[in-house]
Design a protein around this motif. Structure first.
Motif, PDB file in Angstrom:
ATOM      1  N   GLY A  20       0.842  -1.167   0.112  1.00 10.55           N
ATOM      2  CA  GLY A  20      -0.080  -0.235   0.098  1.00 10.55           C
ATOM      3  C   GLY A  20       0.838   1.179  -0.205  1.00 10.55           C
ATOM      4  N   LYS A  21       0.210   2.307   0.278  1.00 11.63           N
ATOM      5  CA  LYS A  21       0.958   3.586   0.200  1.00 11.63           C
ATOM      6  C   LYS A  21       0.704   4.262   1.853  1.00 11.63           C
ATOM      7  N   THR A  22       1.855   4.782   2.113  1.00  8.71           N
ATOM      8  CA  THR A  22       1.850   5.578   3.329  1.00  8.71           C
ATOM      9  C   THR A  22       2.333   7.035   3.289  1.00  8.71           C
ATOM     10  N   ARG A  36       4.765  12.028   1.200  1.00 10.67           N
ATOM     11  CA  ARG A  36       3.493  11.231   0.802  1.00 10.67           C
ATOM     12  C   ARG A  36       3.772  10.146   0.006  1.00 10.67           C
ATOM     13  N   ASN A  37       2.834   9.387  -0.518  1.00 14.58           N
ATOM     14  CA  ASN A  37       2.732   8.313  -1.473  1.00 14.58           C
ATOM     15  C   ASN A  37       3.769   7.344  -1.353  1.00 14.58           C
ATOM     16  N   VAL A  73      10.219  22.907   7.303  1.00 11.14           N
ATOM     17  CA  VAL A  73       8.796  21.864   7.077  1.00 11.14           C
ATOM     18  C   VAL A  73       9.058  21.471   5.577  1.00 11.14           C
ATOM     19  N   GLU A  74       9.186  20.374   5.139  1.00  6.50           N
ATOM     20  CA  GLU A  74       9.261  20.126   3.756  1.00  6.50           C
ATOM     21  C   GLU A  74       8.255  18.648   3.670  1.00  6.50           C
ATOM     22  N   VAL A  75       7.065  19.112   2.489  1.00  2.00           N
ATOM     23  CA  VAL A  75       6.322  18.308   2.249  1.00  2.00           C
ATOM     24  C   VAL A  75       6.386  17.795   0.772  1.00  2.00           C
ATOM     25  N   LEU A  76       6.671  16.580   0.559  1.00  5.08           N
ATOM     26  CA  LEU A  76       6.792  16.091  -0.984  1.00  5.08           C
ATOM     27  C   LEU A  76       6.123  14.813  -0.986  1.00  5.08           C
TER      28      LEU A  76
END
Ligand SMILES: [Zn+2]
Length: 80
Positions: A20-22, A36-37, A73-76
Motif C-alpha cells: 500500500g501507500k503511506t 507522501r505516497n 518543514v518539507e512536504v513532498l
C-alpha cells in the motif's frame, strides 16, 4: 529443497501484509520532512508499516537534502 513462497505475515501479530501507500514523516531535529505516497508493506491487522528498501534510500536522500537546505518543514510526494 523446495523454496515455496509463503504470503508475508506480520512479525508482530501474524496479520496479513499488504502492499500500500503511506505517509512517512521524518523528524531530523531542526526540521521535519513529510513524504507522501511512499510505497510500503502494511499489516491489515495492526497497521504496522514497513517501507521498501529502494524507497528508504530515496527517503534518506530527501532528508539529507532538507538538512542541507535548512528546511523547517518539507512536504513532498513520491510517485511509484
Ligand atoms: Zn500486524
Amino acid at each position: 529443497m523446495k523454496n515455496q513462497k509463503k504470503p508475508p505475515k506480520c512479525p508482530l501479530c501474524s496479520g496479513t501484509l499488504e502492499k500500500g501507500k503511506t505517509t512517512f514523516t521524518v523528524d531530523f531535529g531542526s526540521g521535519v520532512v513529510v513524504i507522501r505516497n511512499v510505497s510500503a508493506t502494511i499489516c491489515s491487522q495492526c497497521g504496522m508499516e514497513w517501507i521498501d528498501d529502494d524507497v528508504s534510500g530515496k527517503v534518506e536522500k530527501i532528508v539529507k537534502d532538507a538538512k542541507n537546505k535548512h528546511s523547517v518543514v518539507e512536504v513532498l510526494s513520491l510517485s511509484a
